[in-house]
Design a protein around this motif. Structure first.
Motif, PDB file in Angstrom:
ATOM      1  N   GLN A  44       0.824  -1.200   0.000  1.00 37.18           N
ATOM      2  CA  GLN A  44       0.000   0.000   0.000  1.00 37.18           C
ATOM      3  C   GLN A  44       0.870   1.267   0.000  1.00 37.18           C
ATOM      4  O   GLN A  44       0.600   2.208  -0.752  1.00 37.18           O
ATOM      5  CB  GLN A  44      -0.922   0.007   1.208  1.00 37.18           C
ATOM      6  N   GLN A  45       1.908   1.288   0.809  1.00 38.77           N
ATOM      7  CA  GLN A  45       2.809   2.442   0.831  1.00 38.77           C
ATOM      8  C   GLN A  45       3.515   2.607  -0.512  1.00 38.77           C
ATOM      9  O   GLN A  45       3.645   3.728  -1.021  1.00 38.77           O
ATOM     10  CB  GLN A  45       3.859   2.280   1.924  1.00 38.77           C
ATOM     11  N   LEU A  46       3.961   1.495  -1.071  1.00 35.81           N
ATOM     12  CA  LEU A  46       4.655   1.546  -2.353  1.00 35.81           C
ATOM     13  C   LEU A  46       3.745   2.100  -3.440  1.00 35.81           C
ATOM     14  O   LEU A  46       4.148   2.961  -4.227  1.00 35.81           O
ATOM     15  CB  LEU A  46       5.158   0.155  -2.725  1.00 35.81           C
ATOM     16  N   PHE A  47       2.502   1.637  -3.474  1.00 33.32           N
ATOM     17  CA  PHE A  47       1.555   2.095  -4.488  1.00 33.32           C
ATOM     18  C   PHE A  47       1.240   3.577  -4.316  1.00 33.32           C
ATOM     19  O   PHE A  47       1.302   4.346  -5.278  1.00 33.32           O
ATOM     20  CB  PHE A  47       0.261   1.271  -4.426  1.00 33.32           C
ATOM     21  N   SER A  48       0.925   3.996  -3.095  1.00 34.98           N
ATOM     22  CA  SER A  48       0.535   5.390  -2.874  1.00 34.98           C
ATOM     23  C   SER A  48       1.703   6.343  -3.137  1.00 34.98           C
ATOM     24  O   SER A  48       1.516   7.422  -3.715  1.00 34.98           O
ATOM     25  CB  SER A  48      -0.014   5.588  -1.463  1.00 34.98           C
ATOM     26  N   GLU A  49       2.904   5.971  -2.746  1.00 37.18           N
ATOM     27  CA  GLU A  49       4.050   6.840  -2.994  1.00 37.18           C
ATOM     28  C   GLU A  49       4.419   6.868  -4.475  1.00 37.18           C
ATOM     29  O   GLU A  49       4.850   7.904  -4.987  1.00 37.18           O
ATOM     30  CB  GLU A  49       5.223   6.409  -2.130  1.00 37.18           C
ATOM     31  N   SER A  50       4.239   5.755  -5.168  1.00 36.02           N
ATOM     32  CA  SER A  50       4.494   5.737  -6.612  1.00 36.02           C
ATOM     33  C   SER A  50       3.506   6.634  -7.344  1.00 36.02           C
ATOM     34  O   SER A  50       3.886   7.368  -8.262  1.00 36.02           O
ATOM     35  CB  SER A  50       4.397   4.316  -7.150  1.00 36.02           C
ATOM     36  N   VAL A  51       2.240   6.590  -6.941  1.00 35.00           N
ATOM     37  CA  VAL A  51       1.231   7.455  -7.555  1.00 35.00           C
ATOM     38  C   VAL A  51       1.569   8.921  -7.289  1.00 35.00           C
ATOM     39  O   VAL A  51       1.468   9.767  -8.193  1.00 35.00           O
ATOM     40  CB  VAL A  51      -0.185   7.093  -7.039  1.00 35.00           C
TER      41      VAL A  51
END
Length: 80
Positions: A44-51
């Motif tokens: 979840q952190q990886l996805f949100s920070e990538s976005v």
């Protein structure tokens, strides 16, 4: 003689050299120890920070493109 920034005496050239351990073994051990300290992000952190990064890069690219087009238009009005 001492340097103006420190009060330490300079090293003398006739002092015995300190032997360093094997560099490869020490390097890999240090790298492994540092990787154990890394806090890896979850999905979840990886996805949100990538976005967030993609949005900010897109915004920056749009801002730079709009400024470039404005200056191109202004230059064509002045010199064209």
């Amino acid at each position: 003689m001492t340097s103006p920034t420190t009060n330490k005496e300079p090293l003398k050239k006739d002092s015995p050299e300190v032997e360093e351990p094997k560099k490869n073994n020490n390097f890999f051990r240090s790298t492994y120890d540092e990787l154990k300290l890394v806090v890896w992000p979850n999905k979840q952190q990886l996805f949100s920070e990538s976005v967030a990064v993609i949005i900010m890069v897109s915004f920056s690219a749009a801002a730079i493109a709009s400024v470039s087009r404005f200056y191109g238009w202004a230059a064509s009005q002045i010199f064209g």
